[in-house]
Design a protein around this motif. Structure first.
Motif, short mmCIF file in Angstrom:
data_model
loop_
_atom_site.label_atom_id
_atom_site.label_comp_id
_atom_site.label_asym_id
_atom_site.label_seq_id
_atom_site.Cartn_x
_atom_site.Cartn_y
_atom_site.Cartn_z
N MET A 1 7.46 5.62 -0.24
CA MET A 1 6.87 4.24 -0.76
C MET A 1 5.22 4.69 -0.68
O MET A 1 4.70 4.43 -1.83
CB MET A 1 7.16 3.23 0.09
CG MET A 1 8.54 2.40 -0.51
SD MET A 1 8.37 0.74 0.38
CE MET A 1 7.08 0.00 -0.36
N ILE A 2 4.87 4.90 0.47
CA ILE A 2 3.36 4.96 0.21
C ILE A 2 2.87 6.20 -0.61
O ILE A 2 1.77 6.01 -1.06
CB ILE A 2 3.08 5.30 1.89
CG1 ILE A 2 3.13 3.92 2.70
CG2 ILE A 2 1.46 5.56 1.98
CD1 ILE A 2 3.16 4.00 4.10
N LEU A 3 3.40 7.24 -0.53
CA LEU A 3 3.04 8.38 -1.48
C LEU A 3 3.07 8.03 -2.86
O LEU A 3 2.05 8.18 -3.55
CB LEU A 3 3.99 9.60 -1.15
CG LEU A 3 3.77 10.26 -0.02
CD1 LEU A 3 4.70 11.41 0.34
CD2 LEU A 3 2.16 10.68 0.54
N GLU A 4 4.05 7.32 -3.36
CA GLU A 4 4.29 6.54 -4.71
C GLU A 4 3.02 5.67 -4.94
O GLU A 4 2.35 5.70 -6.04
CB GLU A 4 5.60 5.92 -5.01
CG GLU A 4 5.70 5.40 -6.44
CD GLU A 4 6.01 6.42 -7.27
OE1 GLU A 4 5.52 5.98 -8.57
OE2 GLU A 4 6.28 7.53 -7.06
N ILE A 5 2.67 4.83 -4.00
CA ILE A 5 1.61 3.91 -4.27
C ILE A 5 0.38 4.75 -4.19
O ILE A 5 -0.66 4.29 -5.34
CB ILE A 5 1.61 3.00 -2.92
CG1 ILE A 5 2.67 1.85 -3.24
CG2 ILE A 5 0.10 2.04 -3.24
CD1 ILE A 5 3.00 1.19 -4.28
N LEU A 6 0.18 5.76 -3.37
CA LEU A 6 -1.35 6.23 -3.56
C LEU A 6 -1.19 7.13 -5.04
O LEU A 6 -2.41 7.22 -5.52
CB LEU A 6 -1.13 7.53 -2.40
CG LEU A 6 -1.32 6.76 -0.96
CD1 LEU A 6 -1.46 7.95 -0.07
CD2 LEU A 6 -2.95 5.97 -0.93
N LYS A 19 -6.83 1.63 2.67
CA LYS A 19 -6.62 2.43 3.95
C LYS A 19 -5.12 2.53 4.27
O LYS A 19 -4.41 1.55 4.09
CB LYS A 19 -7.45 1.73 5.28
CG LYS A 19 -8.66 1.92 4.85
CD LYS A 19 -9.60 1.19 6.22
CE LYS A 19 -11.10 1.60 5.87
NZ LYS A 19 -11.46 1.12 7.46
N ILE A 20 -4.75 3.74 4.76
CA ILE A 20 -3.04 3.77 4.77
C ILE A 20 -3.02 3.82 6.45
O ILE A 20 -3.70 4.98 7.05
CB ILE A 20 -2.55 4.87 4.25
CG1 ILE A 20 -2.71 4.64 2.90
CG2 ILE A 20 -0.95 5.30 4.67
CD1 ILE A 20 -1.81 3.56 2.27
N ALA A 21 -2.36 3.26 7.12
CA ALA A 21 -1.98 3.72 8.70
C ALA A 21 -0.43 3.96 8.82
O ALA A 21 0.27 3.13 8.53
CB ALA A 21 -2.56 2.65 9.50
N PHE A 22 -0.27 4.98 9.44
CA PHE A 22 1.17 5.34 10.07
C PHE A 22 1.36 5.05 11.15
O PHE A 22 0.40 5.48 11.83
CB PHE A 22 1.56 6.76 9.65
CG PHE A 22 1.66 7.02 8.24
CD1 PHE A 22 3.02 6.83 7.34
CD2 PHE A 22 0.84 7.65 7.56
CE1 PHE A 22 3.05 7.21 6.19
CE2 PHE A 22 0.72 7.67 5.97
CZ PHE A 22 1.68 7.59 5.44
N THR A 39 -12.54 0.56 15.09
CA THR A 39 -13.36 0.77 13.77
C THR A 39 -12.60 1.18 12.77
O THR A 39 -13.34 0.81 11.77
CB THR A 39 -14.37 2.07 14.27
OG1 THR A 39 -13.58 3.17 14.79
CG2 THR A 39 -15.20 1.64 15.42
N PHE A 40 -11.46 1.73 12.75
CA PHE A 40 -10.80 1.66 11.32
C PHE A 40 -10.53 0.61 10.88
O PHE A 40 -10.34 0.59 9.76
CB PHE A 40 -9.46 2.56 11.91
CG PHE A 40 -8.58 2.64 10.25
CD1 PHE A 40 -8.71 4.04 9.69
CD2 PHE A 40 -7.48 1.96 10.24
CE1 PHE A 40 -7.88 4.16 8.53
CE2 PHE A 40 -6.46 2.45 9.03
CZ PHE A 40 -6.92 3.26 8.41
N LEU A 41 -10.49 -0.64 11.33
CA LEU A 41 -9.83 -1.72 11.09
C LEU A 41 -11.00 -2.77 10.39
O LEU A 41 -11.21 -3.68 10.12
CB LEU A 41 -9.19 -2.52 11.87
CG LEU A 41 -8.00 -1.90 12.18
CD1 LEU A 41 -6.73 -2.60 13.23
CD2 LEU A 41 -6.84 -1.70 10.95
N ILE A 48 -0.94 -4.92 4.62
CA ILE A 48 0.86 -5.07 4.11
C ILE A 48 1.48 -4.05 5.02
O ILE A 48 1.12 -2.89 4.94
CB ILE A 48 0.68 -4.64 2.58
CG1 ILE A 48 -0.25 -5.51 1.81
CG2 ILE A 48 2.08 -4.65 2.10
CD1 ILE A 48 -0.68 -5.06 0.30
N ALA A 49 2.20 -4.57 5.73
CA ALA A 49 3.36 -3.77 6.38
C ALA A 49 4.57 -3.61 5.36
O ALA A 49 4.84 -4.57 4.60
CB ALA A 49 3.69 -4.46 7.67
#
Length: 157
Positions: A1-6, A19-22, A39-41, A48-49
């Motif tokens: 899903m995330i790769l498709e969105i990117l 920003k993507i967080a796994f 600091t990332f946030l 969105i989870a």
């Protein structure tokens, strides 16, 4: 899903920063999201989870007691569902998820259904059609810059 969105974002009208967080160990107390570097946030306006069971749920609170976001943020996804021809995306209450942790950081968050059932068992399944529908929902949100517009409206209101 995330790769498709990117891949989609690169060719869309999306204006903003994504920003993507796994995270890991969400199933045992959201340990991964609890340990994200703050600091990332810092400059994150919304989260969105994508790890809700079932179909077309927009989870906006933990058990209806601990809110993840204002209802206006959840309505963005209901509106996007309607725009994408899926008007049955609806806000609901859910359980513990990374969305709760993001909310604790002061970030509006939702958790979206992605089509799995019988999670954390040997019978866990994933309905790929439902997963693709969630991708379509997110593409609609991003293509129409719906999060940015809603956040701006909330700040002015």
């Amino acid at each position: 899903m995330i790769l498709e969105i990117l891949d989609f974002i690169r060719h869309s009208r999306f204006q903003g920063t994504l920003k993507i967080a796994f995270t890991v160990e969400e199933e045992i107390g959201c340990l991964g999201s609890r340990h994200i570097d703050p600091t990332f946030l810092q400059d994150v306006d919304a989260a969105i989870a994508v790890n809700r069971r079932g179909t077309r749920d927009i989870v906006t609170s933990c058990a209806g007691i601990v809110p993840f976001c204002d209802d206006n943020y959840g309505r963005i996804f209901e509106t996007a569902g309607a725009l994408a021809g899926m008007p049955d995306w609806k806000m609901t209450h859910g359980g513990l998820s990374d969305a709760k942790v993001f909310a604790e950081f002061g970030i509006s968050a939702v958790n979206l259904s992605v089509g799995y059932q019988h999670e954390h068992t040997e019978f866990e399944t994933l309905d790929y059609k439902v997963t693709l529908e969630t991708v379509l929902l997110l593409e609609t949100v991003f293509e129409n810059n719906m999060i940015i517009e809603e956040l701006v409206a909330m700040c002015k209101g």
